[in-house]
Motif scaffolding. Structure first.
Motif, PDB file in Angstrom:
ATOM      1  N   ASN A  29      19.630  -2.768  88.697  1.00 25.27           N
ATOM      2  CA  ASN A  29      19.289  -1.411  89.138  1.00 25.27           C
ATOM      3  C   ASN A  29      18.441  -0.680  88.103  1.00 25.27           C
ATOM      4  OD1 ASN A  29      21.677  -1.327  87.472  1.00 25.27           O
ATOM      5  ND2 ASN A  29      21.962   0.795  88.067  1.00 25.27           N
ATOM      6  N   ILE A  30      18.613  -1.012  86.824  1.00 21.62           N
ATOM      7  CA  ILE A  30      17.805  -0.389  85.782  1.00 21.62           C
ATOM      8  C   ILE A  30      16.376  -0.939  85.829  1.00 21.62           C
ATOM      9  CG2 ILE A  30      17.567   0.055  83.318  1.00 21.62           C
ATOM     10  CD1 ILE A  30      20.001   1.407  84.648  1.00 21.62           C
ATOM     11  N   LYS A  31      16.237  -2.236  86.062  1.00 23.19           N
ATOM     12  CA  LYS A  31      14.894  -2.811  86.204  1.00 23.19           C
ATOM     13  C   LYS A  31      14.130  -2.127  87.331  1.00 23.19           C
ATOM     14  CE  LYS A  31      15.875  -7.529  84.575  1.00 23.19           C
ATOM     15  NZ  LYS A  31      15.968  -8.956  84.989  1.00 23.19           N
ATOM     16  N   GLU A  32      14.827  -1.829  88.408  1.00 28.78           N
ATOM     17  CA  GLU A  32      14.171  -1.230  89.573  1.00 28.78           C
ATOM     18  C   GLU A  32      13.568   0.134  89.257  1.00 28.78           C
ATOM     19  OE1 GLU A  32      16.872  -1.108  92.821  1.00 28.78           O
ATOM     20  OE2 GLU A  32      17.058  -3.302  92.969  1.00 28.78           O
ATOM     21  N   VAL A  33      14.266   0.959  88.451  1.00 29.34           N
ATOM     22  CA  VAL A  33      13.743   2.305  88.201  1.00 29.34           C
ATOM     23  C   VAL A  33      12.504   2.260  87.309  1.00 29.34           C
ATOM     24  CG1 VAL A  33      15.972   3.402  88.582  1.00 29.34           C
ATOM     25  CG2 VAL A  33      15.312   2.789  86.255  1.00 29.34           C
ATOM     26  N   TYR A  34      12.459   1.271  86.415  1.00 27.92           N
ATOM     27  CA  TYR A  34      11.242   1.124  85.618  1.00 27.92           C
ATOM     28  C   TYR A  34      10.098   0.633  86.500  1.00 27.92           C
ATOM     29  CZ  TYR A  34      13.549   2.139  81.221  1.00 27.92           C
ATOM     30  OH  TYR A  34      14.206   2.787  80.201  1.00 27.92           O
ATOM     31  N   ALA A  35      10.412  -0.245  87.428  1.00 26.77           N
ATOM     32  CA  ALA A  35       9.371  -0.736  88.342  1.00 26.77           C
ATOM     33  C   ALA A  35       8.862   0.385  89.251  1.00 26.77           C
ATOM     34  CB  ALA A  35       9.917  -1.887  89.177  1.00 26.77           C
ATOM     35  N   LYS A  36       9.748   1.308  89.630  1.00 23.22           N
ATOM     36  CA  LYS A  36       9.358   2.411  90.515  1.00 23.22           C
ATOM     37  C   LYS A  36       8.665   3.545  89.769  1.00 23.22           C
ATOM     38  CE  LYS A  36      13.002   1.684  93.971  1.00 23.22           C
ATOM     39  NZ  LYS A  36      14.248   2.249  94.560  1.00 23.22           N
ATOM     40  N   GLY A  37       8.694   3.505  88.446  1.00 24.14           N
ATOM     41  CA  GLY A  37       7.994   4.512  87.669  1.00 24.14           C
ATOM     42  C   GLY A  37       8.756   5.802  87.460  1.00 24.14           C
ATOM     43  N   THR A  38      10.079   5.816  87.695  1.00 26.82           N
ATOM     44  CA  THR A  38      10.829   7.023  87.353  1.00 26.82           C
ATOM     45  C   THR A  38      11.126   7.064  85.856  1.00 26.82           C
ATOM     46  OG1 THR A  38      12.918   5.948  87.953  1.00 26.82           O
ATOM     47  CG2 THR A  38      11.850   7.300  89.637  1.00 26.82           C
ATOM     48  N   ARG A  39      11.070   5.896  85.228  1.00 28.02           N
ATOM     49  CA  ARG A  39      11.207   5.807  83.771  1.00 28.02           C
ATOM     50  C   ARG A  39      10.095   4.910  83.243  1.00 28.02           C
ATOM     51  NH1 ARG A  39      16.664   7.764  82.565  1.00 28.02           N
ATOM     52  NH2 ARG A  39      17.453   8.375  84.614  1.00 28.02           N
ATOM     53  N   SER A  40       9.695   5.164  82.015  1.00 28.60           N
ATOM     54  CA  SER A  40       8.531   4.467  81.479  1.00 28.60           C
ATOM     55  C   SER A  40       8.908   3.632  80.267  1.00 28.60           C
ATOM     56  CB  SER A  40       7.458   5.487  81.091  1.00 28.60           C
ATOM     57  OG  SER A  40       6.391   4.879  80.422  1.00 28.60           O
ATOM     58  N   MET A  41       8.214   2.500  80.102  1.00 25.73           N
ATOM     59  CA  MET A  41       8.482   1.606  78.990  1.00 25.73           C
ATOM     60  C   MET A  41       8.142   2.230  77.639  1.00 25.73           C
ATOM     61  SD  MET A  41       9.816  -1.111  80.161  1.00 25.73           S
ATOM     62  CE  MET A  41       9.889  -2.266  81.543  1.00 25.73           C
ATOM     63  N   ASP A  42       7.391   3.322  77.624  1.00 20.19           N
ATOM     64  CA  ASP A  42       7.085   3.974  76.348  1.00 20.19           C
ATOM     65  C   ASP A  42       8.193   4.926  75.919  1.00 20.19           C
ATOM     66  OD1 ASP A  42       6.741   6.135  78.034  1.00 20.19           O
ATOM     67  OD2 ASP A  42       4.630   6.461  77.554  1.00 20.19           O
ATOM     68  N   GLY A  43       9.274   4.993  76.702  1.00 22.70           N
ATOM     69  CA  GLY A  43      10.419   5.819  76.339  1.00 22.70           C
ATOM     70  C   GLY A  43      10.420   7.192  76.967  1.00 22.70           C
ATOM     71  N   LYS A  44       9.369   7.528  77.694  1.00 25.16           N
ATOM     72  CA  LYS A  44       9.285   8.845  78.318  1.00 25.16           C
ATOM     73  C   LYS A  44       9.709   8.776  79.780  1.00 25.16           C
ATOM     74  CE  LYS A  44       5.441  10.320  75.374  1.00 25.16           C
ATOM     75  NZ  LYS A  44       4.034  10.789  75.343  1.00 25.16           N
ATOM     76  N   PRO A  45      10.068   9.918  80.368  1.00 31.41           N
ATOM     77  CA  PRO A  45      10.264   9.921  81.821  1.00 31.41           C
ATOM     78  C   PRO A  45       8.989   9.429  82.489  1.00 31.41           C
ATOM     79  CG  PRO A  45      11.039  11.977  80.851  1.00 31.41           C
ATOM     80  CD  PRO A  45      10.316  11.238  79.767  1.00 31.41           C
ATOM     81  N   GLY A  46       9.138   8.621  83.542  1.00 31.15           N
ATOM     82  CA  GLY A  46       7.973   8.077  84.216  1.00 31.15           C
ATOM     83  C   GLY A  46       7.242   9.121  85.043  1.00 31.15           C
ATOM     84  N   LYS A  47       6.080   8.743  85.530  1.00 25.99           N
ATOM     85  CA  LYS A  47       5.278   9.687  86.327  1.00 25.99           C
ATOM     86  C   LYS A  47       6.001  10.072  87.613  1.00 25.99           C
ATOM     87  CE  LYS A  47       2.632   5.992  88.608  1.00 25.99           C
ATOM     88  NZ  LYS A  47       1.277   5.448  88.879  1.00 25.99           N
ATOM     89  N   ASN A  48       6.956   9.239  88.047  1.00 29.22           N
ATOM     90  CA  ASN A  48       7.699   9.528  89.283  1.00 29.22           C
ATOM     91  C   ASN A  48       9.112  10.049  89.005  1.00 29.22           C
ATOM     92  OD1 ASN A  48       5.517   8.586  90.854  1.00 29.22           O
ATOM     93  ND2 ASN A  48       6.223   6.470  90.621  1.00 29.22           N
ATOM     94  N   TYR A  49       9.381  10.451  87.755  1.00 27.68           N
ATOM     95  CA  TYR A  49      10.727  10.912  87.414  1.00 27.68           C
ATOM     96  C   TYR A  49      11.080  12.179  88.191  1.00 27.68           C
ATOM     97  CZ  TYR A  49      14.831  12.432  84.832  1.00 27.68           C
ATOM     98  OH  TYR A  49      16.111  12.814  84.495  1.00 27.68           O
ATOM     99  N   TRP A  50      12.338  12.287  88.587  1.00 32.39           N
ATOM    100  CA  TRP A  50      12.845  13.480  89.255  1.00 32.39           C
ATOM    101  C   TRP A  50      14.318  13.635  88.902  1.00 32.39           C
ATOM    102  CZ3 TRP A  50      17.098  12.299  92.064  1.00 32.39           C
ATOM    103  CH2 TRP A  50      17.225  10.952  92.476  1.00 32.39           C
TER     104      TRP A  50
END
Length: 622
Positions: A29-50
């Motif tokens: 489930n954690i892999k999925e949120v990085y793939a969906k862009g709610t979290r980013s590999m650079d450590g910041k909230p992803g562009k799709n974070y909510w």
């Protein structure tokens, strides 16, 4: 072609160095949120974070005679996700007192109660007939109309519940003193990685809440003073003029003021003399609110400058019984704590407007408050309050899911407790306390869970496993990283993590990725070593030959240590090794000594990183 291959190799190496999170285990489930862009590999909230949030308007009343808390609340709940929500899970932690609720241990009859009663529930004006008698700490309401993505609903609830006679984290302190926490039904968290948080609350695990805006009032009889999260909006309506003036003065001075003493409280001259008084409070963008009230507690207050850039002060208050000797210095101690935490570690200005120490039984943190017990030991009491105040940053500023990842907040509070302890009592005393209270119980723990990976979900661990992972082991990992990076780079990286995720919901991988990016280093070998293994603390001298000491990492954790040398002429030297010594080989470290004198003795000393078998840490020349 050659240039093309060189460019490709450079690109590959760059990606390999920067694709930090791929090296660490992630649940699906954690892999999925990085793939969906709610979290980013650079450590910041992803562009799709909510994240979802609510606006809570509550009118609460406490009846000291019946010990009943009742309330009317209106919640405007925002669904900022792309999901359509058809059920509404409502959390009421105080149902922990119901006999049917799960707990980690036994309780007395005085702890038990009937729990929540809902007298009215409306969603978008429609009446729901919900019987909360069958609810646990989470009850689910099936909504008649789904809540669509990026829309809001209005929820109206009238409710009541009894304060337990035996006070735990909340309840009756004495016949006319109460600490009222987790006292209102709230919409539980809906997040990007786990959807609705429906984990039942127990007496061991702690909390996971959305950041909400609160406006609330507390109705109490005259002569009761109410202390709460948030700003008191109407001091002139609830206090007699002299006492309102004292309180207002405390907001702008470093002087510790006695807002109300024992005789003044007994004389009934502190509050306005209407039969009932309504105290109004407000707190914005915060994860919870609570309050305490008493008709006889002493009341001290002052303030402290917490943000020198904008000259912002925070109120520091204490409410305690005349026998509460540990609390006499609470305001002064917490002035020091807020100054230290704001300017040294973590070095982030205290984010709230107030901190109140309330004498109770829990030794527990709340937003802008701590409920601490009288211990009869002012030094230990100060350390406990330091720990609870440090929680301001983790989990209240950082929105940690304590229920699943307690090490993300308890470990940091333990670390800050140790660091401020060095300033308050000296390194020797701080080291002694930390080893005795935070490490020894872990490293000498004979339970089968002593070496569970820190990443293990807190909700799946028993008492020893939970305690070891959440406090001592996690704190040691943070202190080991501090030692390895050095104070400046560690603080820079910690600040990046906090800047990325304050007011949001970080998970462990957000911490790992933030620290990697901000430090400019791939620290995954270190994070894997500390968080994803069954390692423990144990090093040993394996071999000494010529100018080389071979140290074996029996336990496996990448820890710092000192090599203490005694030469033949009895002179001494200490050589410090940071955890970086284990990066290339996590089992063996070969340390070259630059000595020109004959060595008589070598001893390894991990300091607060206490060794499970210290007897093999000494080598004597033959």
């Amino acid at each position: 072609m050659k240039k093309t291959l060189q460019l490709a190799l450079v690109a590959f190496l760059f990606l390999a160095q920067n694709n930090f999170a791929q090296e660490l285990y992630m649940p699906r489930n954690i892999k999925e949120v990085y793939a969906k862009g709610t979290r980013s590999m650079d450590g910041k909230p992803g562009k799709n974070y909510w994240q979802n949030r609510g606006t809570y308007n509550m009118e609460i009343a406490v009846d000291p005679k019946t010990k009943i808390v009742s309330g009317t609340e209106t919640i405007v709940y925002e669904n900022n996700s792309n999901d359509t929500l058809r059920n509404l899970p409502i959390r009421f932690v105080n149902n922990l007192h119901k006999p049917s609720s799960p707990r980690g241990g036994s309780v007395s009859d005085d702890f038990l109660s009937d729990g929540l009663t809902i007298t009215s529930l409306k969603i978008e004006g429609e009446v729901y007939k919900e019987d909360a008698k069958n609810w646990g700490t989470v009850g689910v309401v099936k909504m008649k109309k789904a809540l669509l993505p990026h829309s809001k609903i209005t929820i109206n609830i009238d409710w009541n519940y009894p304060l337990s006679k035996e006070s735990g984290r909340e309840g009756q302190i004495d016949e006319t003193t109460f600490f009222v926490a987790y006292s209102y039904p709230r919409v539980t968290v809906f997040d990007d990685y786990n959807k609705w948080d429906r984990l039942p609350h127990t007496d061991r695990q702690e909390f996971y809440n959305d950041f909400n805006d609160y406006t609330f009032s507390v109705k109490a009889p005259k002569n009761y003073v109410v202390y709460a999260t948030g700003d008191l909006l109407n001091p002139d309506d609830v206090l007699q003029p002299e006492f309102a003036a004292r309180l207002k003065k405390s907001y702008t001075t470093d002087e510790v003021l006695h807002i109300a003493n024992e005789q003044e409280m007994k004389s009934g001259i502190v509050t306005k003399q209407n039969d009932f008084i309504i105290w109004k409070f407000e707190a914005k963008n915060i994860s919870d609110v609570c309050f305490g009230l008493s008709d006889h507690y002493l009341w001290d207050a002052s303030s402290v400058l917490v943000d020198k850039k904008i000259n912002r002060r925070a109120s520091v208050q204490a409410a305690y019984d005349v026998k509460g000797t540990d609390f006499v210095a609470s305001v002064k101690n917490n002035q020091y704590a807020l100054d230290y935490f704001s300017n040294k570690w973590p070095g982030v200005p205290y984010p709230f407007s107030k901190m109140t120490a309330f004498q109770g039984f829990a030794d527990m943190e709340y937003p802008m408050m701590c409920n601490d017990s009288q211990m009869g030991d002012p030094v230990f009491a100060q350390l406990v309050q330091d720990h609870e105040v440090a929680h301001t940053y983790f989990p209240f500023y950082m929105g940690i899911n304590e229920t699943r990842y307690a090490f993300m907040d308890e470990g940091w509070a333990t670390t800050f407790e140790y660091l401020i302890g060095i300033e308050e009592h000296g390194k020797e005393a701080a080291d002694k306390f930390y080893k005795n209270f935070r490490v020894q119980q872990y490293i000498k723990d004979s339970s089968t869970e002593e070496d569970q990976p820190i990443i293990s979900m807190s909700s799946q661990l028993s008492g020893p496993g939970y305690g070891n992972n959440s406090y001592g082991k996690a704190s040691l990992s943070y202190l080991a990283l501090k030692d390895m990076l050095g104070d400046d780079l560690f603080k820079k990286s910690l600040h990046a993590y906090m800047d990325n995720w304050n007011g949001k919901h970080p998970i462990p991988w957000d911490y790992f990725n933030s620290m990697n990016t901000a430090s400019g280093k791939n620290l995954n070998w270190f994070f894997n070593n500390w968080f994803f293994t069954n390692n423990y603390l144990d090093i040993a001298i394996k071999d000494v030959s010529k100018n080389t000491v071979v140290v074996e990492n029996v336990g496996g954790f990448a820890i710092p240590f000192d090599i203490n040398l005694v030469y033949a002429d009895d002179s001494k030297e200490t050589i410090h090794q940071t955890p970086l010594v284990w990066e290339g080989n996590q089992k063996l470290a070969r340390i070259q000594l630059k000595n020109k004198k004959q060595i008589k003795q070598i001893a390894l000393d991990g300091g607060i990183f206490m060794d499970a078998t210290p007897e093999n840490n000494i080598w004597l020349a033959k």
